[in-house]
Scaffold this motif. Structure first.
Motif, PDB file in Angstrom:
ATOM      1  N   ARG A  96      93.128 -31.585  24.716  1.00 34.55           N
ATOM      2  CA  ARG A  96      92.126 -31.788  25.768  1.00 34.55           C
ATOM      3  C   ARG A  96      92.284 -33.169  26.409  1.00 34.55           C
ATOM      4  O   ARG A  96      92.111 -33.323  27.617  1.00 34.55           O
ATOM      5  CB  ARG A  96      90.729 -31.617  25.186  1.00 34.55           C
ATOM      6  N   PHE A  97      92.607 -34.163  25.565  1.00 34.02           N
ATOM      7  CA  PHE A  97      92.823 -35.521  26.068  1.00 34.02           C
ATOM      8  C   PHE A  97      93.982 -35.553  27.068  1.00 34.02           C
ATOM      9  O   PHE A  97      93.881 -36.150  28.143  1.00 34.02           O
ATOM     10  CB  PHE A  97      93.074 -36.470  24.900  1.00 34.02           C
ATOM     11  N   ILE A  98      95.087 -34.895  26.722  1.00 31.44           N
ATOM     12  CA  ILE A  98      96.248 -34.853  27.607  1.00 31.44           C
ATOM     13  C   ILE A  98      95.899 -34.177  28.938  1.00 31.44           C
ATOM     14  O   ILE A  98      96.440 -34.537  29.989  1.00 31.44           O
ATOM     15  CB  ILE A  98      97.426 -34.126  26.906  1.00 31.44           C
ATOM     16  N   ALA A  99      94.957 -33.240  28.866  1.00 27.94           N
ATOM     17  CA  ALA A  99      94.524 -32.555  30.083  1.00 27.94           C
ATOM     18  C   ALA A  99      93.576 -33.417  30.915  1.00 27.94           C
ATOM     19  O   ALA A  99      93.159 -33.000  32.000  1.00 27.94           O
ATOM     20  CB  ALA A  99      93.846 -31.242  29.718  1.00 27.94           C
ATOM     21  N   GLY A 100      93.231 -34.608  30.392  1.00 33.83           N
ATOM     22  CA  GLY A 100      92.398 -35.522  31.156  1.00 33.83           C
ATOM     23  C   GLY A 100      90.937 -35.537  30.777  1.00 33.83           C
ATOM     24  O   GLY A 100      90.112 -36.114  31.495  1.00 33.83           O
ATOM     25  N   ASP A 101      90.595 -34.938  29.631  1.00 33.70           N
ATOM     26  CA  ASP A 101      89.200 -34.881  29.179  1.00 33.70           C
ATOM     27  C   ASP A 101      88.804 -36.238  28.581  1.00 33.70           C
ATOM     28  O   ASP A 101      89.302 -36.633  27.524  1.00 33.70           O
ATOM     29  CB  ASP A 101      89.054 -33.772  28.125  1.00 33.70           C
ATOM     30  N   VAL A 102      87.891 -36.931  29.249  1.00 29.95           N
ATOM     31  CA  VAL A 102      87.472 -38.267  28.805  1.00 29.95           C
ATOM     32  C   VAL A 102      86.721 -38.195  27.479  1.00 29.95           C
ATOM     33  O   VAL A 102      86.870 -39.070  26.615  1.00 29.95           O
ATOM     34  CB  VAL A 102      86.591 -38.942  29.875  1.00 29.95           C
ATOM     35  N   ASP A 103      85.905 -37.151  27.296  1.00 29.68           N
ATOM     36  CA  ASP A 103      85.158 -37.003  26.041  1.00 29.68           C
ATOM     37  C   ASP A 103      86.107 -36.829  24.856  1.00 29.68           C
ATOM     38  O   ASP A 103      85.875 -37.360  23.760  1.00 29.68           O
ATOM     39  CB  ASP A 103      84.213 -35.806  26.124  1.00 29.68           C
ATOM     40  N   ALA A 104      87.173 -36.078  25.065  1.00 27.79           N
ATOM     41  CA  ALA A 104      88.167 -35.894  24.004  1.00 27.79           C
ATOM     42  C   ALA A 104      88.868 -37.217  23.700  1.00 27.79           C
ATOM     43  O   ALA A 104      89.152 -37.529  22.532  1.00 27.79           O
ATOM     44  CB  ALA A 104      89.191 -34.837  24.422  1.00 27.79           C
ATOM     45  N   PHE A 105      89.132 -37.998  24.727  1.00 22.73           N
ATOM     46  CA  PHE A 105      89.734 -39.320  24.555  1.00 22.73           C
ATOM     47  C   PHE A 105      88.823 -40.219  23.729  1.00 22.73           C
ATOM     48  O   PHE A 105      89.273 -40.892  22.790  1.00 22.73           O
ATOM     49  CB  PHE A 105      89.995 -39.940  25.921  1.00 22.73           C
ATOM     50  N   ASP A 106      87.524 -40.208  24.046  1.00 28.72           N
ATOM     51  CA  ASP A 106      86.556 -41.002  23.289  1.00 28.72           C
ATOM     52  C   ASP A 106      86.486 -40.542  21.835  1.00 28.72           C
ATOM     53  O   ASP A 106      86.379 -41.360  20.920  1.00 28.72           O
ATOM     54  CB  ASP A 106      85.165 -40.892  23.917  1.00 28.72           C
TER      55      ASP A 106
END
Length: 202
Positions: free
Chosen positions: A19-29
């Motif tokens: 999800r992070f690779i797809a650009g999801d900021v919440d997943a990055f956090d």
């Protein structure tokens, strides 16, 4: 040791990574918060400067965000992040202190293994004495052997994951671990090695 929990955590991390690779900021956090403690403890084995370690972790995640379009979707998240932090810290050391990597590796005091057992267990006098002796033996190991022991028994990583982090072959990982265990057996009785193995999985 709850292997089912570990597998579940790894599965969650992998999903969040995708999800992070797809650009999801919440997943990055989520990845930053869930992996920070592991990365901080690992980075602290190489540097006593806690702020430097924190800065390196922040720089790592910023770089990952900027390069997310070029990252692989199918990775083991924790080993990948630990390997990336290790490389980043080495590069920063080279720039900051103009130290060659082999000189950094030679600083044996820069990798310390800390014990984390339940307080009522460690307060038993006999256990405390064994713990102190074990720490002394581990401190005598060369840096790479200590790192292998830490990654294998404390982080519960497999041989291939450790080889990726340390940038050595899987066979070298096996050799380093065997040499380390041989050193411990040589300097203490079998009962102590049993304590060592039990101790790591509490």
């Amino acid at each position: 040791m709850n292997l089912s929990v570990n597998r579940s955590d790894a599965s969650d991390d992998k999903l969040m990574w995708q999800r992070f690779i797809a650009g999801d900021v919440d997943a990055f956090d989520y990845l930053m918060s869930s992996q920070f403690r592991v990365l901080f403890y690992y980075g602290s084995k190489f540097s006593k400067d806690k702020e430097f370690v924190k800065d390196c972790i922040q720089d790592l995640f910023l770089a990952l965000w900027e390069r997310r379009d070029n990252l692989s979707v199918d990775i083991a998240v924790k080993p990948y992040l630990m390997a990336s932090l290790r490389r980043l810290m080495h590069r920063k050391y080279e720039v900051k202190a103009r130290l060659a990597e082999d000189e950094l590796d030679g600083q044996e005091g820069n990798f310390e293994i800390e014990f984390s057992v339940e307080q009522d267990y460690i307060e038993q006098e006999s256990t405390l004495v064994l713990t102190q002796k074990l720490k002394k033996l581990l401190d005598e190991l060369p840096l790479r052997q200590k790192e292998v022991v830490y990654l294998k028994f404390y982080q519960e990583l497999d041989r291939n994951q450790i080889s990726e982090i340390m940038e050595v072959s899987p066979q070298t990982v096996s050799n380093l671990l065997q040499i380390a265990i041989k050193h411990l057996k040589k300097h203490w009785r079998t009962e102590f090695i049993t304590f060592f193995l039990i101790h790591l999985f509490i």
